[in-house]
Motif scaffolding. Sequence first.
Motif, PDB file in Angstrom:
ATOM      1  N   ASP A   1       4.107   8.578  14.363  1.00 29.83           N
ATOM      2  CA  ASP A   1       5.431   7.944  14.394  1.00 29.83           C
ATOM      3  C   ASP A   1       5.633   7.041  13.183  1.00 29.83           C
ATOM      4  OD1 ASP A   1       3.689   5.891  14.974  1.00 29.83           O
ATOM      5  OD2 ASP A   1       4.649   5.306  16.859  1.00 29.83           O
ATOM      6  N   ILE A   2       4.784   7.207  12.144  1.00 27.58           N
ATOM      7  CA  ILE A   2       4.830   6.360  10.949  1.00 27.58           C
ATOM      8  C   ILE A   2       5.854   6.918   9.963  1.00 27.58           C
ATOM      9  CG2 ILE A   2       3.523   5.467   8.979  1.00 27.58           C
ATOM     10  CD1 ILE A   2       1.016   5.699  10.775  1.00 27.58           C
ATOM     11  N   VAL A   3       6.763   6.065   9.530  1.00 25.44           N
ATOM     12  CA  VAL A   3       7.766   6.445   8.539  1.00 25.44           C
ATOM     13  C   VAL A   3       7.638   5.485   7.359  1.00 25.44           C
ATOM     14  CG1 VAL A   3      10.209   6.741   8.034  1.00 25.44           C
ATOM     15  CG2 VAL A   3       9.319   7.324  10.308  1.00 25.44           C
ATOM     16  N   GLY A   4       7.317   6.036   6.196  1.00 26.61           N
ATOM     17  CA  GLY A   4       7.261   5.248   4.973  1.00 26.61           C
ATOM     18  C   GLY A   4       8.571   5.336   4.213  1.00 26.61           C
ATOM     19  N   THR A   5       8.590   4.714   3.041  1.00 29.29           N
ATOM     20  CA  THR A   5       9.792   4.668   2.219  1.00 29.29           C
ATOM     21  C   THR A   5       9.479   5.124   0.804  1.00 29.29           C
ATOM     22  OG1 THR A   5      10.603   2.784   3.485  1.00 29.29           O
ATOM     23  CG2 THR A   5      11.641   3.185   1.357  1.00 29.29           C
ATOM     24  N   LEU A   6      10.289   6.011   0.267  1.00 30.30           N
ATOM     25  CA  LEU A   6      10.117   6.443  -1.120  1.00 30.30           C
ATOM     26  C   LEU A   6      10.376   5.243  -2.031  1.00 30.30           C
ATOM     27  CD1 LEU A   6       9.569   8.929  -2.950  1.00 30.30           C
ATOM     28  CD2 LEU A   6      12.056   9.242  -3.052  1.00 30.30           C
ATOM     29  N   ALA A   7       9.295   4.721  -2.647  1.00 30.54           N
ATOM     30  CA  ALA A   7       9.402   3.494  -3.430  1.00 30.54           C
ATOM     31  C   ALA A   7       9.324   3.734  -4.928  1.00 30.54           C
ATOM     32  CB  ALA A   7       8.288   2.519  -3.020  1.00 30.54           C
ATOM     33  N   TYR A   8       8.769   4.867  -5.339  1.00 34.27           N
ATOM     34  CA  TYR A   8       8.667   5.216  -6.764  1.00 34.27           C
ATOM     35  C   TYR A   8       8.703   6.731  -6.870  1.00 34.27           C
ATOM     36  CZ  TYR A   8       6.522   6.273 -11.299  1.00 34.27           C
ATOM     37  OH  TYR A   8       6.259   6.788 -12.563  1.00 34.27           O
TER      38      TYR A   8
ATOM     39  N   THR B   1       0.850  -1.185   0.000  1.00 26.29           N
ATOM     40  CA  THR B   1       0.000   0.000   0.000  1.00 26.29           C
ATOM     41  C   THR B   1       0.887   1.237   0.000  1.00 26.29           C
ATOM     42  OG1 THR B   1      -1.723  -1.172   1.242  1.00 26.29           O
ATOM     43  CG2 THR B   1      -1.834   1.236   1.219  1.00 26.29           C
ATOM     44  N   TYR B   2       0.492   2.212  -0.792  1.00 24.26           N
ATOM     45  CA  TYR B   2       1.293   3.421  -0.967  1.00 24.26           C
ATOM     46  C   TYR B   2       0.457   4.669  -0.709  1.00 24.26           C
ATOM     47  CZ  TYR B   2       4.074   0.122  -3.771  1.00 24.26           C
ATOM     48  OH  TYR B   2       4.794  -0.962  -4.215  1.00 24.26           O
ATOM     49  N   LEU B   3       1.124   5.707  -0.260  1.00 23.24           N
ATOM     50  CA  LEU B   3       0.564   7.046  -0.157  1.00 23.24           C
ATOM     51  C   LEU B   3       1.251   7.905  -1.201  1.00 23.24           C
ATOM     52  CD1 LEU B   3      -1.250   9.023   1.519  1.00 23.24           C
ATOM     53  CD2 LEU B   3       0.783   9.476   2.925  1.00 23.24           C
ATOM     54  N   GLY B   4       0.477   8.660  -1.974  1.00 24.28           N
ATOM     55  CA  GLY B   4       1.057   9.459  -3.048  1.00 24.28           C
ATOM     56  C   GLY B   4       1.480  10.847  -2.592  1.00 24.28           C
ATOM     57  N   GLN B   5       2.573  11.318  -3.162  1.00 24.22           N
ATOM     58  CA  GLN B   5       2.971  12.712  -3.018  1.00 24.22           C
ATOM     59  C   GLN B   5       3.555  13.167  -4.349  1.00 24.22           C
ATOM     60  OE1 GLN B   5       5.959  13.123   0.114  1.00 24.22           O
ATOM     61  NE2 GLN B   5       7.635  12.758  -1.309  1.00 24.22           N
ATOM     62  N   ALA B   6       3.873  14.437  -4.479  1.00 27.01           N
ATOM     63  CA  ALA B   6       4.485  14.932  -5.709  1.00 27.01           C
ATOM     64  C   ALA B   6       5.935  14.458  -5.790  1.00 27.01           C
ATOM     65  CB  ALA B   6       4.438  16.454  -5.752  1.00 27.01           C
ATOM     66  N   ALA B   7       6.378  14.113  -6.991  1.00 29.61           N
ATOM     67  CA  ALA B   7       7.768  13.692  -7.177  1.00 29.61           C
ATOM     68  C   ALA B   7       8.728  14.799  -6.777  1.00 29.61           C
ATOM     69  CB  ALA B   7       8.003  13.276  -8.629  1.00 29.61           C
ATOM     70  N   HIS B   8       8.357  16.059  -7.052  1.00 31.79           N
ATOM     71  CA  HIS B   8       9.291  17.143  -6.767  1.00 31.79           C
ATOM     72  C   HIS B   8       9.468  17.401  -5.269  1.00 31.79           C
ATOM     73  CE1 HIS B   8       5.595  19.816  -6.866  1.00 31.79           C
ATOM     74  NE2 HIS B   8       6.244  20.356  -5.856  1.00 31.79           N
ATOM     75  N   CYS B   9       8.654  16.734  -4.432  1.00 31.49           N
ATOM     76  CA  CYS B   9       8.814  16.894  -2.983  1.00 31.49           C
ATOM     77  C   CYS B   9      10.137  16.314  -2.490  1.00 31.49           C
ATOM     78  CB  CYS B   9       7.655  16.241  -2.249  1.00 31.49           C
ATOM     79  SG  CYS B   9       6.086  17.115  -2.491  1.00 31.49           S
ATOM     80  N   SER B  10      10.729  15.432  -3.277  1.00 29.82           N
ATOM     81  CA  SER B  10      12.043  14.899  -2.912  1.00 29.82           C
ATOM     82  C   SER B  10      13.133  15.453  -3.818  1.00 29.82           C
ATOM     83  CB  SER B  10      12.041  13.371  -2.966  1.00 29.82           C
ATOM     84  OG  SER B  10      11.623  12.901  -4.230  1.00 29.82           O
TER      85      SER B  10
ATOM     86  N   ASP C   1       3.757  -2.276   6.726  1.00 30.10           N
ATOM     87  CA  ASP C   1       2.567  -3.113   6.879  1.00 30.10           C
ATOM     88  C   ASP C   1       1.783  -2.761   8.136  1.00 30.10           C
ATOM     89  OD1 ASP C   1       3.264  -4.391   4.547  1.00 30.10           O
ATOM     90  OD2 ASP C   1       4.185  -6.119   5.539  1.00 30.10           O
ATOM     91  N   SER C   2       2.494  -2.398   9.190  1.00 30.84           N
ATOM     92  CA  SER C   2       1.833  -2.078  10.456  1.00 30.84           C
ATOM     93  C   SER C   2       0.986  -0.815  10.379  1.00 30.84           C
ATOM     94  CB  SER C   2       2.882  -1.924  11.561  1.00 30.84           C
ATOM     95  OG  SER C   2       3.797  -0.882  11.244  1.00 30.84           O
ATOM     96  N   ALA C   3       1.215   0.023   9.361  1.00 35.59           N
ATOM     97  CA  ALA C   3       0.493   1.288   9.247  1.00 35.59           C
ATOM     98  C   ALA C   3      -0.757   1.183   8.386  1.00 35.59           C
ATOM     99  CB  ALA C   3       1.412   2.367   8.677  1.00 35.59           C
ATOM    100  N   VAL C   4      -0.889   0.120   7.603  1.00 36.92           N
ATOM    101  CA  VAL C   4      -2.016   0.016   6.669  1.00 36.92           C
ATOM    102  C   VAL C   4      -3.346   0.000   7.416  1.00 36.92           C
ATOM    103  CG1 VAL C   4      -3.084  -1.413   4.895  1.00 36.92           C
ATOM    104  CG2 VAL C   4      -0.602  -1.119   4.929  1.00 36.92           C
ATOM    105  N   ALA C   5      -3.401  -0.670   8.548  1.00 35.83           N
ATOM    106  CA  ALA C   5      -4.641  -0.727   9.327  1.00 35.83           C
ATOM    107  C   ALA C   5      -4.983   0.612   9.973  1.00 35.83           C
ATOM    108  CB  ALA C   5      -4.533  -1.805  10.406  1.00 35.83           C
ATOM    109  N   LYS C   6      -4.055   1.560   9.887  1.00 31.92           N
ATOM    110  CA  LYS C   6      -4.293   2.899  10.438  1.00 31.92           C
ATOM    111  C   LYS C   6      -4.634   3.895   9.330  1.00 31.92           C
ATOM    112  CE  LYS C   6      -0.821   1.908  13.993  1.00 31.92           C
ATOM    113  NZ  LYS C   6       0.492   2.295  14.557  1.00 31.92           N
ATOM    114  N   ALA C   7      -4.849   3.389   8.114  1.00 31.14           N
ATOM    115  CA  ALA C   7      -5.065   4.254   6.947  1.00 31.14           C
ATOM    116  C   ALA C   7      -6.516   4.210   6.483  1.00 31.14           C
ATOM    117  CB  ALA C   7      -4.149   3.820   5.807  1.00 31.14           C
ATOM    118  N   ASN C   8      -6.954   5.291   5.860  1.00 33.81           N
ATOM    119  CA  ASN C   8      -8.251   5.354   5.192  1.00 33.81           C
ATOM    120  C   ASN C   8      -8.078   6.151   3.905  1.00 33.81           C
ATOM    121  OD1 ASN C   8     -10.992   6.753   4.549  1.00 33.81           O
ATOM    122  ND2 ASN C   8     -11.533   5.046   5.905  1.00 33.81           N
TER     123      ASN C   8
END
Length: 283
Positions: free
Chosen positions: A112-119, A75-84, A148-155
Amino acid sequence: MTRPLIAAIVGVASLGAAGSAVAATTPGGGADSLVFSGGRWAPVATALVHPGVVTVTKDAACTSNFLYVDGLGHTYLGQAAHCSGTGSANETDGCSSKSLPLGTPVQIAGTDIVGTLAYNSWLAMQSSHEKDANACAHNDLALIRLPDSAVAKANPSVPVFGGPVGLNTTGTHAGDTVVSYGNSPLRQGIALLSPKQGASLGDDAGGWSHSIYTLTPGIPGDSGSAVLDGQGRALGDLSTLEFAPLPGANQVSDLAHEIEWARAHDASLRQLRLVAGTQPFTG
């Protein structure tokens, strides 16, 4: 002249949405088959991750757009590419502008959720030696893989407006209604300033982009935020603020084009799908 809408991080907080979760209706057939509404999502009122939360990449704060899934169960959360992006504020060509690498940690503000830039479409276009000038200028999507632990905290619902109910694949005409939800830290947490309604000025760049005017324009920190059309379909993600020739207008990167490009050029995203909101679109 355009300017990316990144804000320097000076203290941010996530903004939850009110209401309870309901079943989403997923349009079927054609490109709308990209939309996915399954999964066990957190109730809207308690979700820590949702469209509109602030993401912090190194020292840059942006607003997230939508949730996505792939065919591998991620599961992914989207942001703008230029944010990085690591270049100057006026570097907006994704085929030449520098960016932080994949694997960069991205903090979900207020948690305290930290995701990873995957694309990152900028990195992907450079790796693929993309030559289409429209894609280089407007393909501006990054995906943050959630632990994975954060997906159940997402909507997946967009605050205030609800949806998305589908993916806009037909573009817009001048005067068509659009709505957007920006959560720039510069608004000092004033929730009433986040939802915006306005009108499209039509399609640009071969359908890769849309110019929009809203009652108050997107500001630094709104980069990447969700834009819906008047039917509640995901239209795109906020990219830049224009100073000329349309002062105060925002450029919106077309999400259907961005998803199609990612599916065609990244083997791990062949089955990338947008997630429909659990809340009905209220407009």
